[in-house]
Design an enzyme around this catalytic site. Structure first.
Site, PDB file in Angstrom:
ATOM      1  N   GLU A 214      17.470  20.765  64.399  1.00  0.00           N
ATOM      2  CA  GLU A 214      18.114  20.449  65.632  1.00  0.00           C
ATOM      3  C   GLU A 214      16.894  20.334  66.751  1.00  0.00           C
ATOM      4  O   GLU A 214      16.536  18.989  67.949  1.00  0.00           O
ATOM      5  CB  GLU A 214      19.312  21.400  66.328  1.00  0.00           C
ATOM      6  CG  GLU A 214      20.784  21.181  65.659  1.00  0.00           C
ATOM      7  CD  GLU A 214      21.283  20.398  65.310  1.00  0.00           C
ATOM      8  OE1 GLU A 214      21.098  19.196  66.675  1.00  0.00           O
ATOM      9  OE2 GLU A 214      22.532  19.914  64.991  1.00  0.00           O
TER      10      GLU A 214
ATOM     11  N   ASP B  89      23.670  12.677  54.495  1.00  0.00           N
ATOM     12  CA  ASP B  89      23.012  11.625  56.081  1.00  0.00           C
ATOM     13  C   ASP B  89      21.572  11.007  56.228  1.00  0.00           C
ATOM     14  O   ASP B  89      21.054  10.373  55.610  1.00  0.00           O
ATOM     15  CB  ASP B  89      23.919  11.189  57.312  1.00  0.00           C
ATOM     16  CG  ASP B  89      24.210  13.243  58.161  1.00  0.00           C
ATOM     17  OD1 ASP B  89      22.813  13.865  57.595  1.00  0.00           O
ATOM     18  OD2 ASP B  89      24.985  13.254  59.448  1.00  0.00           O
TER      19      ASP B  89
ATOM     20  N   GLU C 129      26.953   6.828  65.796  1.00  0.00           N
ATOM     21  CA  GLU C 129      27.208   5.992  64.579  1.00  0.00           C
ATOM     22  C   GLU C 129      26.955   4.934  64.876  1.00  0.00           C
ATOM     23  O   GLU C 129      26.771   3.769  64.158  1.00  0.00           O
ATOM     24  CB  GLU C 129      26.955   7.095  63.389  1.00  0.00           C
ATOM     25  CG  GLU C 129      26.345   8.459  63.011  1.00  0.00           C
ATOM     26  CD  GLU C 129      27.016   9.633  64.224  1.00  0.00           C
ATOM     27  OE1 GLU C 129      26.060  10.182  64.298  1.00  0.00           O
ATOM     28  OE2 GLU C 129      27.934   8.999  64.728  1.00  0.00           O
TER      29      GLU C 129
ATOM     30  N   THR D 194      16.871  10.107  63.801  1.00  0.00           N
ATOM     31  CA  THR D 194      18.318  10.478  63.148  1.00  0.00           C
ATOM     32  C   THR D 194      19.182  10.876  64.778  1.00  0.00           C
ATOM     33  O   THR D 194      20.541  10.767  65.040  1.00  0.00           O
ATOM     34  CB  THR D 194      18.329  11.739  62.307  1.00  0.00           C
ATOM     35  OG1 THR D 194      19.917  10.822  62.357  1.00  0.00           O
ATOM     36  CG2 THR D 194      18.370  12.798  62.934  1.00  0.00           C
TER      37      THR D 194
END
Length: 441
Positions: A65, A193, A329, A417
């Site tokens: 993160e 992912d 997303e 991402t």
């Protein structure tokens, strides 16, 4: 709703301004100059990741993160503005988390106490967490001239290339001791992912042919083993598997990034033949499936998880799976597909999502946006949390969906991402140190 900050263990229960940093590039791109300058001023005067926490037993921060939100946020702000403050801050944080990589295999530990430099000595890490460092660390080495960051992620990439993959698939748990897989669970959703996303985006960022080959092989394996089409609506989705015997026919909001990923893979394919056409079709099909998860709810917003069985298609069926936490997303895939195809339906779908988010998630003028607990309820309860990625991704992708194509041109930028645009080597002059302003670190 309560107008209070929210601590979470991914940030080590410390006040690090994650929302401010994740929003920096969004503010700059949108021309919100007053807010951007206020945010920059806070970063310059107040940001300090190594500051001790008020909770001594909860000082650990997540490497994953911190990298995608904090380092990625600073690097994107630097690439967009040329302001050396952000390069300095990215370098400072990057050095802070390097002890995570002091493992026998080079596969990093999950968390670290940035005040002491002591990691959590975790025995395993998720595939997504270890695989979602490459874009940021390569760029950080490029602009600082310090090779250590690129060396760390190159070692990870080498390990993932050599490790034995059952049926060509990548399970989601990896040993920090040996670098081998420690589970049989495979998913293109959470836990897996962004590993796949960073393979194709490494190819885009630096023309890394090894990453491209690994991506192509991984997609072929996922398509062969875990891609399904529902009945009666013929919705394409990927299931999750445990070994070779059990498949869970569940797809997630997180996994909806794959629509855009497959489209990018097709658009940037270096080979000839039918595969680019196949992958573009898969990208469009996945995006349509994710769109269906939105239109089949009462709010017009898709759930966290949705299922396919004899009774339901693209519907959430348990309490946790029915929530919406401001995820980006689906809108991300609308944005990518619109940029690549110019099909206006993606703008229409994005506009409908924006109206639904405004209707059900807005807390009121000046008070932000909240997730909701049930997308199938007539009047869903709000959860009192505005995730940092709502500003970094959801709103940014909506804004760019309706912007001209030269606004963060996909030929010059690649998104990490967390939705932070980074420059592409050979196409964007901000990729190279010698093309940026001189700065000290």
């Amino acid at each position: 709703m309560s107008r209070t900050w929210r601590y979470g263990n991914i940030y080590g229960y410390r006040n690090i301004g994650a929302t401010i940093i994740d929003a920096l590039d969004t503010l700059f791109i949108m021309g919100m100059n007053d807010e951007y300058n206020k945010a920059r001023d806070w970063v310059e005067k107040s940001f300090d990741l190594s500051r001790s926490s008020w909770f001594p037993w909860k000082r650990m921060v997540s490497l994953f993160e911190i990298n995608i939100r904090i380092i990625g946020g600073f690097l994107s702000a630097f690439a967009l503005t040329g302001d050396p403050l952000f390069a300095n801050k990215a370098y400072e944080v990057g050095k802070n988390v390097l002890p995570c990589f002091n493992t026998p295999s080079g596969i990093p530990y999950n968390k670290i106490n940035p005040a002491t430099g002591i990691p959590d000595y975790s025995s395993t890490i998720s595939l997504a967490a270890l695989g979602s460092l490459h874009l940021e660390f390569v760029y950080l080495s490029e602009i600082t001239g310090d090779p250590v960051f690129a060396e760390k992620v190159t070692k990870i990439r080498g390990n993932m290339k050599r490790v034995k993959k059952p049926r060509g698939l990548y399970p989601t748990t990896v040993s920090t001791e040996t670098g081998d897989f420690k589970s049989s669970y495979v998913t293109i959703g959470g836990g897996g992912d962004s590993f796949y996303e960073y393979l194709i985006k490494s190819w885009i960022q630096t023309q890394d042919m090894e990453a491209r080959k690994m991506y192509d092989e991984a997609m072929n394996a996922l398509i062969k083993n875990l891609m399904f089409t529902s009945k009666p609506s013929h919705l394409v989705y990927f299931g999750d598997s445990w070994g070779t015997t059990f498949v869970d026919h569940t797809f997630s909001h997180l996994a909806c990034f794959a629509g855009g990923m497959f489209a990018l893979g097709a658009f940037t394919d270096p080979t000839s033949g039918a595969r680019p056409e196949r992958d573009m079709q898969i990208g469009e099909n996945i995006t349509y499936t994710c769109r269906q998860s939105y239109v089949r709810s009462k709010t017009g917003i898709g759930p966290e998880d949705f299922y396919f069985n004899d009774q339901v298609e693209a519907m959430g069926i348990n309490k946790a799976g029915k929530e919406y936490i401001l995820r980006p997303e689906v809108i991300e895939s609308y944005f990518v597909l619109y940029r690549l195809t110019k099909d206006r339906k993606y703008r229409q779908w994005g506009w409908e999502a924006a109206l639904a988010i405004q209707k059900y998630c807005s807390v009121g003028a000046g008070r932000g946006y909240s997730g909701i607990t049930d997308v199938y309820a007539e009047n869903p309860e709000q959860d009192d949390v505005q995730q940092t990625f709502f500003l970094a991704e959801t709103l940014k992708y909506l804004y760019l969906l309706f912007s001209a194509s030269d606004m963060i041109d996909l030929n010059h930028w690649v998104f990490n991402t967390e939705g932070h645009p980074l420059p592409i080597k050979g196409k964007n002059p901000m990729f190279h140190l010698e093309n940026t302003e001189t700065w000290k670190y």
